[in-house]
Design a protein around this motif. Structure first.
Motif, mmCIF file in Angstrom:
data_model
loop_
_atom_site.group_PDB
_atom_site.id
_atom_site.type_symbol
_atom_site.label_atom_id
_atom_site.label_comp_id
_atom_site.label_asym_id
_atom_site.label_seq_id
_atom_site.Cartn_x
_atom_site.Cartn_y
_atom_site.Cartn_z
ATOM 1 N N GLU A 184 64.182 -36.570 -43.180
ATOM 2 C CA GLU A 184 65.320 -37.490 -43.066
ATOM 3 C C GLU A 184 65.960 -37.380 -41.691
ATOM 4 O O GLU A 184 66.295 -38.388 -41.068
ATOM 5 C CB GLU A 184 66.361 -37.205 -44.158
ATOM 6 C CG GLU A 184 65.932 -37.682 -45.527
ATOM 7 C CD GLU A 184 66.932 -37.343 -46.623
ATOM 8 O OE1 GLU A 184 67.988 -36.733 -46.339
ATOM 9 O OE2 GLU A 184 66.654 -37.695 -47.784
ATOM 10 N N THR A 185 66.119 -36.151 -41.184
ATOM 11 C CA THR A 185 66.710 -35.955 -39.859
ATOM 12 C C THR A 185 65.813 -36.562 -38.784
ATOM 13 O O THR A 185 66.301 -37.235 -37.872
ATOM 14 C CB THR A 185 66.953 -34.455 -39.583
ATOM 15 O OG1 THR A 185 67.852 -33.959 -40.584
ATOM 16 C CG2 THR A 185 67.556 -34.234 -38.208
ATOM 17 N N GLU A 186 64.503 -36.368 -38.896
ATOM 18 C CA GLU A 186 63.564 -36.975 -37.941
ATOM 19 C C GLU A 186 63.682 -38.491 -37.954
ATOM 20 O O GLU A 186 63.666 -39.129 -36.902
ATOM 21 C CB GLU A 186 62.122 -36.599 -38.292
ATOM 22 C CG GLU A 186 61.671 -35.299 -37.741
ATOM 23 C CD GLU A 186 60.171 -35.081 -37.963
ATOM 24 O OE1 GLU A 186 59.423 -36.050 -38.219
ATOM 25 O OE2 GLU A 186 59.775 -33.916 -37.888
ATOM 26 N N PRO A 206 72.188 -40.394 -45.366
ATOM 27 C CA PRO A 206 70.824 -40.770 -45.746
ATOM 28 C C PRO A 206 70.746 -41.743 -46.920
ATOM 29 O O PRO A 206 69.743 -42.412 -47.101
ATOM 30 C CB PRO A 206 70.146 -39.443 -46.088
ATOM 31 C CG PRO A 206 71.226 -38.446 -46.223
ATOM 32 C CD PRO A 206 72.425 -38.969 -45.499
ATOM 33 N N ALA A 207 71.825 -41.844 -47.697
ATOM 34 C CA ALA A 207 71.819 -42.740 -48.851
ATOM 35 C C ALA A 207 72.403 -44.119 -48.520
ATOM 36 O O ALA A 207 72.272 -45.042 -49.313
ATOM 37 C CB ALA A 207 72.601 -42.116 -50.004
ATOM 38 N N ALA A 262 65.399 -49.510 -47.537
ATOM 39 C CA ALA A 262 66.738 -49.559 -48.127
ATOM 40 C C ALA A 262 67.674 -48.524 -47.513
ATOM 41 O O ALA A 262 68.853 -48.793 -47.281
ATOM 42 C CB ALA A 262 66.658 -49.368 -49.638
ATOM 43 N N SER A 263 67.160 -47.326 -47.231
ATOM 44 C CA SER A 263 67.985 -46.238 -46.697
ATOM 45 C C SER A 263 67.077 -45.228 -46.011
ATOM 46 O O SER A 263 65.850 -45.312 -46.111
ATOM 47 C CB SER A 263 68.745 -45.549 -47.837
ATOM 48 O OG SER A 263 67.826 -44.893 -48.713
ATOM 49 N N LEU A 284 63.092 -44.344 -46.807
ATOM 50 C CA LEU A 284 62.077 -44.249 -45.763
ATOM 51 C C LEU A 284 61.396 -42.882 -45.782
ATOM 52 O O LEU A 284 60.183 -42.788 -45.623
ATOM 53 C CB LEU A 284 62.702 -44.491 -44.384
ATOM 54 C CG LEU A 284 62.880 -45.945 -43.981
ATOM 55 C CD1 LEU A 284 63.669 -46.037 -42.681
ATOM 56 C CD2 LEU A 284 61.550 -46.640 -43.825
ATOM 57 N N ALA A 285 62.179 -41.826 -45.984
ATOM 58 C CA ALA A 285 61.618 -40.474 -46.026
ATOM 59 C C ALA A 285 60.640 -40.340 -47.196
ATOM 60 O O ALA A 285 59.558 -39.767 -47.046
ATOM 61 C CB ALA A 285 62.728 -39.434 -46.122
#
Length: 88
Positions: free
Chosen positions: A7-9, A30-31, A73-74, A78-79
């Motif tokens: 998520e950070t990447e 992230p959400a 969507a978020s 994506l993660a």
């Protein structure tokens, strides 16, 4: 790779590929939605982000617009998508 690391990447990729210099990874929930409300990205941003994800992770998007919307969507979505593509 851990989900949080991914998520950070992806947040960093969002910031660099879309020139969101006024944001840091910690500023992006992230959400939160990426389009319309949330970050307020548009269809051009989606294309640029899709290309950046393809270059970085080698993922490919299907032609199904509904499926692509779900993936974009978020950051969390994506993660999950990138992680699933990596295991194929």
């Amino acid at each position: 790779m851990q989900t949080r690391e991914l998520e950070t990447e992806i947040k960093e990729l969002l910031i660099s590929s879309l020139a969101l210099e006024d944001l840091g990874p910690e500023d992006i929930d992230p959400a939160q939605p990426l389009f319309v409300e949330g970050l307020g990205l548009d269809s051009i941003d989606a294309l640029e982000l899709g290309l950046a994800l393809q270059k970085r992770y080698g993922v490919t998007m299907s032609a199904d617009a509904q499926e692509v919307r779900q993936h974009f969507a978020s950051v969390q979505a994506l993660a999950k998508f990138v992680a699933a593509q990596r295991t194929l």
